[in-house]
Design a protein around this motif. Structure first.
Motif, PDB file in Angstrom:
ATOM      1  N   MET A   8      38.607  21.747   3.694  1.00 29.06           N
ATOM      2  CA  MET A   8      38.411  21.239   5.062  1.00 29.06           C
ATOM      3  C   MET A   8      39.342  21.981   5.989  1.00 29.06           C
ATOM      4  N   GLN A   9      38.907  22.131   7.222  1.00 28.69           N
ATOM      5  CA  GLN A   9      39.745  22.826   8.195  1.00 28.69           C
ATOM      6  C   GLN A   9      40.777  21.873   8.803  1.00 28.69           C
ATOM      7  N   PRO A  10      42.012  22.319   8.934  1.00 32.97           N
ATOM      8  CA  PRO A  10      42.999  21.479   9.620  1.00 32.97           C
ATOM      9  C   PRO A  10      42.920  21.642  11.136  1.00 32.97           C
ATOM     10  N   LEU A  14      40.889  14.466  10.722  1.00 30.58           N
ATOM     11  CA  LEU A  14      39.669  14.263   9.938  1.00 30.58           C
ATOM     12  C   LEU A  14      38.986  12.977  10.412  1.00 30.58           C
ATOM     13  N   HIS A  15      37.663  12.964  10.297  1.00 29.04           N
ATOM     14  CA  HIS A  15      36.897  11.801  10.764  1.00 29.04           C
ATOM     15  C   HIS A  15      36.039  11.236   9.629  1.00 29.04           C
ATOM     16  N   LEU A  16      35.333  10.166   9.963  1.00 30.64           N
ATOM     17  CA  LEU A  16      34.516   9.468   8.970  1.00 30.64           C
ATOM     18  C   LEU A  16      33.452  10.390   8.363  1.00 30.64           C
ATOM     19  N   GLY A  17      32.931  11.340   9.141  1.00 28.80           N
ATOM     20  CA  GLY A  17      31.944  12.299   8.611  1.00 28.80           C
ATOM     21  C   GLY A  17      32.562  13.161   7.522  1.00 28.80           C
ATOM     22  N   ASN A  18      33.777  13.657   7.765  1.00 29.40           N
ATOM     23  CA  ASN A  18      34.478  14.457   6.754  1.00 29.40           C
ATOM     24  C   ASN A  18      34.719  13.618   5.488  1.00 29.40           C
ATOM     25  N   TYR A  19      35.087  12.342   5.713  1.00 31.41           N
ATOM     26  CA  TYR A  19      35.392  11.480   4.565  1.00 31.41           C
ATOM     27  C   TYR A  19      34.126  11.159   3.762  1.00 31.41           C
ATOM     28  N   GLU A 110      26.058  27.952  17.659  1.00 32.86           N
ATOM     29  CA  GLU A 110      26.455  26.693  18.322  1.00 32.86           C
ATOM     30  C   GLU A 110      27.875  26.793  18.871  1.00 32.86           C
ATOM     31  N   LYS A 111      28.802  27.333  18.057  1.00 31.87           N
ATOM     32  CA  LYS A 111      30.213  27.333  18.476  1.00 31.87           C
ATOM     33  C   LYS A 111      30.489  28.378  19.548  1.00 31.87           C
ATOM     34  N   ALA A 112      29.832  29.531  19.458  1.00 30.84           N
ATOM     35  CA  ALA A 112      30.075  30.580  20.460  1.00 30.84           C
ATOM     36  C   ALA A 112      29.361  30.223  21.765  1.00 30.84           C
ATOM     37  N   VAL A 144      29.628  19.807  -0.339  1.00 34.85           N
ATOM     38  CA  VAL A 144      29.743  19.922   1.128  1.00 34.85           C
ATOM     39  C   VAL A 144      28.788  18.945   1.806  1.00 34.85           C
ATOM     40  N   GLY A 145      28.986  18.754   3.104  1.00 37.12           N
ATOM     41  CA  GLY A 145      28.001  18.037   3.914  1.00 37.12           C
ATOM     42  C   GLY A 145      26.855  19.004   4.223  1.00 37.12           C
ATOM     43  N   GLU A 146      25.768  18.431   4.762  1.00 37.64           N
ATOM     44  CA  GLU A 146      24.552  19.241   4.976  1.00 37.64           C
ATOM     45  C   GLU A 146      24.779  20.393   5.953  1.00 37.64           C
ATOM     46  N   ASP A 147      25.751  20.219   6.886  1.00 37.40           N
ATOM     47  CA  ASP A 147      25.991  21.252   7.906  1.00 37.40           C
ATOM     48  C   ASP A 147      26.450  22.578   7.298  1.00 37.40           C
ATOM     49  N   GLN A 148      26.979  22.542   6.084  1.00 38.67           N
ATOM     50  CA  GLN A 148      27.513  23.774   5.470  1.00 38.67           C
ATOM     51  C   GLN A 148      26.516  24.441   4.522  1.00 38.67           C
ATOM     52  N   LYS A 149      25.295  23.886   4.455  1.00 38.50           N
ATOM     53  CA  LYS A 149      24.308  24.396   3.486  1.00 38.50           C
ATOM     54  C   LYS A 149      23.988  25.866   3.740  1.00 38.50           C
ATOM     55  N   ALA A 183      25.425   9.886   2.821  1.00 37.86           N
ATOM     56  CA  ALA A 183      26.067  10.299   4.074  1.00 37.86           C
ATOM     57  C   ALA A 183      26.204  11.812   4.180  1.00 37.86           C
ATOM     58  N   THR A 184      25.102  12.529   3.960  1.00 37.03           N
ATOM     59  CA  THR A 184      25.206  13.987   3.977  1.00 37.03           C
ATOM     60  C   THR A 184      25.405  14.514   5.395  1.00 37.03           C
ATOM     61  N   ARG A 185      25.034  13.714   6.388  1.00 38.65           N
ATOM     62  CA  ARG A 185      25.195  14.122   7.785  1.00 38.65           C
ATOM     63  C   ARG A 185      25.433  12.883   8.651  1.00 38.65           C
ATOM     64  N   ILE A 186      26.693  12.577   8.893  1.00 39.43           N
ATOM     65  CA  ILE A 186      27.035  11.441   9.766  1.00 39.43           C
ATOM     66  C   ILE A 186      26.955  11.941  11.215  1.00 39.43           C
ATOM     67  N   MET A 187      26.348  11.125  12.065  1.00 42.27           N
ATOM     68  CA  MET A 187      26.108  11.569  13.431  1.00 42.27           C
ATOM     69  C   MET A 187      27.133  10.964  14.400  1.00 42.27           C
ATOM     70  N   LYS A 194      23.344  14.209  17.258  1.00 38.67           N
ATOM     71  CA  LYS A 194      24.396  15.232  17.192  1.00 38.67           C
ATOM     72  C   LYS A 194      25.367  14.898  16.067  1.00 38.67           C
ATOM     73  N   LYS A 195      25.820  15.907  15.336  1.00 40.41           N
ATOM     74  CA  LYS A 195      26.737  15.681  14.209  1.00 40.41           C
ATOM     75  C   LYS A 195      28.078  15.090  14.684  1.00 40.41           C
ATOM     76  N   MET A 196      28.626  14.126  13.934  1.00 38.84           N
ATOM     77  CA  MET A 196      30.001  13.682  14.224  1.00 38.84           C
ATOM     78  C   MET A 196      30.907  14.877  13.951  1.00 38.84           C
ATOM     79  N   SER A 197      31.747  15.220  14.932  1.00 37.64           N
ATOM     80  CA  SER A 197      32.496  16.466  14.810  1.00 37.64           C
ATOM     81  C   SER A 197      33.891  16.310  15.407  1.00 37.64           C
ATOM     82  N   LYS A 198      34.858  17.017  14.788  1.00 36.32           N
ATOM     83  CA  LYS A 198      36.240  16.957  15.296  1.00 36.32           C
ATOM     84  C   LYS A 198      36.327  17.496  16.707  1.00 36.32           C
ATOM     85  N   SER A 199      35.465  18.500  17.004  1.00 35.33           N
ATOM     86  CA  SER A 199      35.614  19.182  18.282  1.00 35.33           C
ATOM     87  C   SER A 199      34.820  18.529  19.419  1.00 35.33           C
ATOM     88  N   ASP A 200      34.142  17.408  19.144  1.00 38.88           N
ATOM     89  CA  ASP A 200      33.447  16.711  20.237  1.00 38.88           C
ATOM     90  C   ASP A 200      34.475  16.212  21.252  1.00 38.88           C
TER      91      ASP A 200
HETATM   92  N1  AQP Z   1      29.315  14.715  10.453  1.00 37.83           N
HETATM   93  C1  AQP Z   1      29.455  15.040   9.177  1.00 37.83           C
HETATM   94  N2  AQP Z   1      28.757  14.392   8.223  1.00 37.83           N
HETATM   95  C2  AQP Z   1      28.903  14.704   6.911  1.00 37.83           C
HETATM   96  N3  AQP Z   1      29.739  15.667   6.474  1.00 37.83           N
HETATM   97  C3  AQP Z   1      30.465  16.335   7.385  1.00 37.83           C
HETATM   98  N4  AQP Z   1      31.376  17.328   7.294  1.00 37.83           N
HETATM   99  C4  AQP Z   1      31.827  17.664   8.529  1.00 37.83           C
HETATM  100  N5  AQP Z   1      31.221  16.891   9.466  1.00 37.83           N
HETATM  101  C5  AQP Z   1      30.367  16.061   8.789  1.00 37.83           C
HETATM  102  C6  AQP Z   1      31.807  17.915   6.031  1.00 37.83           C
HETATM  103  O1  AQP Z   1      33.236  17.868   5.984  1.00 37.83           O
HETATM  104  C7  AQP Z   1      33.718  18.996   5.268  1.00 37.83           C
HETATM  105  C8  AQP Z   1      34.837  19.636   6.029  1.00 37.83           C
HETATM  106  O2  AQP Z   1      34.394  20.132   7.259  1.00 37.83           O
HETATM  107  P1  AQP Z   1      35.309  21.150   8.053  1.00 37.83           P
HETATM  108  O3  AQP Z   1      36.570  20.520   8.425  1.00 37.83           O
HETATM  109  O4  AQP Z   1      35.420  22.412   7.304  1.00 37.83           O
HETATM  110  O5  AQP Z   1      34.544  21.542   9.340  1.00 37.83           O
HETATM  111  P2  AQP Z   1      33.232  21.194  10.007  1.00 37.83           P
HETATM  112  O6  AQP Z   1      32.095  21.021   9.082  1.00 37.83           O
HETATM  113  O7  AQP Z   1      33.038  22.242  11.026  1.00 37.83           O
HETATM  114  O8  AQP Z   1      33.627  19.792  10.613  1.00 37.83           O
HETATM  115  P3  AQP Z   1      33.644  19.356  12.083  1.00 37.83           P
HETATM  116  O9  AQP Z   1      34.197  18.005  12.157  1.00 37.83           O
HETATM  117  O10 AQP Z   1      32.303  19.557  12.692  1.00 37.83           O
HETATM  118  O11 AQP Z   1      34.716  20.313  12.732  1.00 37.83           O
HETATM  119  P4  AQP Z   1      34.602  21.179  14.009  1.00 37.83           P
HETATM  120  O12 AQP Z   1      34.222  20.256  15.108  1.00 37.83           O
HETATM  121  O13 AQP Z   1      35.979  21.746  14.141  1.00 37.83           O
HETATM  122  O14 AQP Z   1      33.553  22.201  13.720  1.00 37.83           O
HETATM  123  C9  AQP Z   1      32.540  19.927   5.024  1.00 37.83           C
HETATM  124  O15 AQP Z   1      32.116  19.777   3.686  1.00 37.83           O
HETATM  125  C10 AQP Z   1      31.492  19.410   5.964  1.00 37.83           C
HETATM  126  O16 AQP Z   1      30.195  19.624   5.446  1.00 37.83           O
END
Ligand code: AQP
Length: 333
Positions: A8-10, A14-19, A110-112, A144-149, A183-187, A194-200
């Motif tokens: 996981m990236q520091p 970390l959020h509930l999606g990561n967990y 998406e990020k750029a 991994v979560g689905e976003d990393q597939k 919970a492969t993709r928590i929103m 939209k994916k639950m994300s640290k950078s929201d």
């Molecule tokens: N919303 C999510 N639902 C399920 N799994 C998720 N993961 C991330 N968001 C969700 C899974 O968490 C692991 C670590 O992710 P990461 O820290 O490497 O970065 P990420 O996927 O880019 O997470 P974020 O929160 O969306 O970070 P930012 O906003 O910085 O890009 C991975 O296994 C990921 O699948």
């Protein structure tokens, strides 16, 4: 031999999606696999960051892994930048990765965003470093979560390309994604599409692992919903993104399925269901958060755990890098 690598990236908390999408699964997998768990700090500098905050985030993510149940003795737990093999293999693999493959990566787009020309090379090359992370340990499985597939499919393609180029078909195993559970993709709590994300930008879009009970209650209370009561079937639920997300979170927190949650809560209004959700979320997260705080009170101990992990990871990484250099034709003197 089956070996897991994941990280996981520091970047921020970390959020509930990561967990639920990753960390919780790692805890279960450590029983059956040899596991390498990494705090991927080199990935974290592909976006804007503050050095002192990054240093603390590395410790915080380490504490989160351990607090969630990762055993740092049984598994290898370390931060990526402490093992130079990640950066070395990254370069060698970059020399075997066609640009066309990277151009397809949706996360970079998406990020750029609209500022593509100002995006840094590291953000574009992120999936190559991720492939290096995995292949350095010859990992066979990556939870991994689905976003990393998509990134994982690229890692498989790079491994295959390297093996074929040098006529070493079995050198790098093709790593299998493990996308597990409900919970492969928590929103986002503000937008169920939209994916639950640290950078929201909105704090109310996510539950952080360190949120206290009042904050968790407030965020769930404010979570976007629709006016209908909960339906009886998963098919009807899936037509309602926000409702689906909250039921998915409840299911993952209680180790049940969405159907089981609906069997219990169909017909409930959101006010009642959200109270039940707060209860299960607080019950799960409060002990993790308390343990994180306890661990973070002794930073020296966290650093010692990371150092020991880096030594163990480095032993495997050095061996792979030496083999790769021999295959590629780089002279080891
Ligand atoms: N919303 C999510 N639902 C399920 N799994 C998720 N993961 C991330 N968001 C969700 C899974 O968490 C692991 C670590 O992710 P990461 O820290 O490497 O970065 P990420 O996927 O880019 O997470 P974020 O929160 O969306 O970070 P930012 O906003 O910085 O890009 C991975 O296994 C990921 O699948």
């Amino acid at each position: 031999m089956n070996r897991i690598f994941s990280g996981m990236q520091p970047t921020r908390q970390l959020h509930l999606g990561n967990y639920l999408g990753a960390l919780k699964n790692w805890v279960a997998l450590q029983k059956d696999y040899e596991c390498v768990f990494c705090v991927v700090d080199l990935h974290a500098i592909t976006i804007d960051h503050t050095p002192d905050v990054l240093r603390e985030n590395i410790r915080e993510v380490t504490a989160a892994y351990i607090a969630a149940g990762i055993d740092p003795e049984k598994n290898i737990l370390f931060n990526q930048s402490a093992v130079p093999g990640h950066a070395e293999l990254n370069w060698i693999l970059a020399c075997h990765t066609p640009l066309g493959w990277l151009n397809r990566m949706t996360q970079f787009k998406e990020k750029a965003g609209k500022h593509r020309d100002n995006a840094v090379l590291g953000l574009y090359a992120y999936p190559v470093l991720m492939a290096a992370d995995i292949l350095l340990y010859k990992a066979t499985h990556v939870p991994v979560g689905e976003d990393q597939k998509q990134h994982l499919e690229l890692a498989r393609d790079i491994a295959g390309a390297f093996n074929r180029y040098y006529g070493k078909e079995d050198f790098f195993p093709l790593p299998e994604p493990q996308i597990m559970g409900e919970a492969t993709r928590i929103m986002s709590l503000r937008d169920g599409t939209k994916k639950m994300s640290k950078s929201d930008e909105s704090e109310y879009s996510r539950i952080n692992l360190t949120d206290d009970a009042d904050t968790i209650a407030l965020k769930f209370r404010k979570a976007k919903t629709d006016p209908e009561p909960l339906p009886e079937t998963v098919e009807d639920l899936e037509k309602r993104p926000e409702a689906n997300n909250l039921v998915t979170i409840y299911a993952a927190l209680t180790d049940s399925t969405r159907q089981q949650v609906l069997a219990q809560h169909a017909g409930s209004q959101f006010s009642g269901f959200k109270s039940a959700l707060v209860e299960v979320a607080v019950a799960k997260l409060a002990p993790i958060s308390a343990e994180m705080n306890r661990l973070l009170a002794d930073k020296g101990e966290i650093d010692r755990i990371l150092k020991r992990g880096a030594e163990r990871a480095g032993a495997i990484a050095d061996q792979t890098v030496a083999e790769v250099k021999d295959i590629v034709g780089l002279l080891r003197v």
